[in-house]
Design a protein around this motif. Structure first.
Motif, short mmCIF file in Angstrom:
data_model
loop_
_atom_site.label_atom_id
_atom_site.label_comp_id
_atom_site.label_asym_id
_atom_site.label_seq_id
_atom_site.Cartn_x
_atom_site.Cartn_y
_atom_site.Cartn_z
N UNK A 195 -0.44 61.73 11.80
CA UNK A 195 -1.03 60.59 11.10
C UNK A 195 -2.06 61.08 10.09
N UNK A 196 -2.08 60.45 8.95
CA UNK A 196 -3.07 60.81 7.94
C UNK A 196 -4.36 60.02 8.12
N UNK A 197 -4.34 59.05 9.00
CA UNK A 197 -5.52 58.21 9.24
C UNK A 197 -6.23 58.65 10.52
N UNK A 198 -7.53 58.47 10.53
CA UNK A 198 -8.29 58.80 11.72
C UNK A 198 -8.18 57.66 12.72
N UNK A 199 -8.02 58.02 13.97
CA UNK A 199 -7.91 57.04 15.05
C UNK A 199 -9.17 57.09 15.90
N UNK A 200 -9.58 55.94 16.39
CA UNK A 200 -10.79 55.81 17.20
C UNK A 200 -10.48 55.00 18.45
N UNK A 201 -11.27 55.23 19.48
CA UNK A 201 -11.14 54.43 20.69
C UNK A 201 -12.52 54.28 21.34
N UNK A 202 -12.62 53.27 22.16
CA UNK A 202 -13.82 53.09 22.97
C UNK A 202 -13.82 54.20 24.01
N UNK A 203 -14.92 54.88 24.16
CA UNK A 203 -15.00 55.96 25.14
C UNK A 203 -14.84 55.40 26.55
N UNK A 204 -14.18 56.16 27.40
CA UNK A 204 -14.04 55.72 28.79
C UNK A 204 -15.40 55.54 29.45
N UNK A 205 -16.32 56.39 29.10
CA UNK A 205 -17.67 56.35 29.66
C UNK A 205 -18.68 55.80 28.66
N UNK A 206 -18.23 54.86 27.84
CA UNK A 206 -19.05 54.36 26.72
C UNK A 206 -20.41 53.87 27.16
N UNK B 4 -21.71 56.31 38.64
CA UNK B 4 -20.40 56.92 38.81
C UNK B 4 -19.91 56.81 40.26
N UNK B 5 -20.82 56.90 41.22
CA UNK B 5 -20.42 56.71 42.62
C UNK B 5 -19.93 55.28 42.85
N UNK B 6 -20.62 54.32 42.27
CA UNK B 6 -20.26 52.92 42.47
C UNK B 6 -18.97 52.56 41.74
N UNK B 7 -18.80 53.08 40.53
CA UNK B 7 -17.67 52.67 39.70
C UNK B 7 -16.41 53.49 39.95
N UNK B 8 -16.59 54.61 40.59
CA UNK B 8 -15.47 55.39 40.58
C UNK B 8 -14.73 56.05 41.55
#
Length: 152
Positions: A79-90, A148-152
């Motif tokens: 892809x010539x375009x940059x892709x972005x995503x919400x971080x898993x640990x945002x 992280x203990x609670x969520x994961x």
């Protein structure tokens, strides 16, 4: 009403809440796109199309969200375009030392402390600011560990 319309309305309500909380308008609307998309990643152009916004305003919003650690750029082979995503640990990243805003606040306070004299009220205020951000960064690891203990 269809599900897409209801989702879009919820996204816009979320963006309004973020704006009322002090986030810049386009950053809030862009964050809502990341939260509500059904895609793994999105491009700036896709965000601009969805929001009917200019490429420049979306670019600024993406930079703002990346700076505080909420989104990340992804490699997109072919892809010539940059892709972005919400971080898993945002949300956790938002409050860690990876947050460049917190680091910038510490550096700004340190520079102000160096530029003022010890008895100066500005020096005292800047030292308090620096101490707060150092304290915050010191407390965050234990808080994030519990998260992280609670969520994961």
């Amino acid at each position: 009403m269809n599900d897409r319309y209801e989702q879009w309305q919820a996204a816009e309500r979320l963006a309004l809440t973020l704006i009322e909380g002090g986030m810049q308008r386009m950053a809030a609307r862009t964050l809502a796109v990341f939260l509500f998309t059904d895609q793994d990643s999105v491009t700036a152009g896709e965000i601009a199309d969805r929001l009917e916004a200019s490429a420049g305003s979306v670019s600024g919003a993406i930079k703002s969200l990346a700076t505080v650690g909420l989104i990340e750029r992804l490699p997109a082979p072919g892809s010539r375009r940059e892709h972005y995503r919400l971080r898993d640990d945002a949300w956790a990243t938002l409050f860690t030392s990876q947050n460049t805003v917190i680091q910038a606040m510490l550096q700004a306070a340190a520079a102000g402390i160096s530029a003022t004299k010890s008895g100066d009220p500005a020096h005292r205020r800047l030292a308090q600011m620096h101490a707060f951000y150092e304290f915050l960064l010191g407390e965050l690891p234990a808080l994030l560990h519990r998260w992280h203990q609670q969520s994961g």
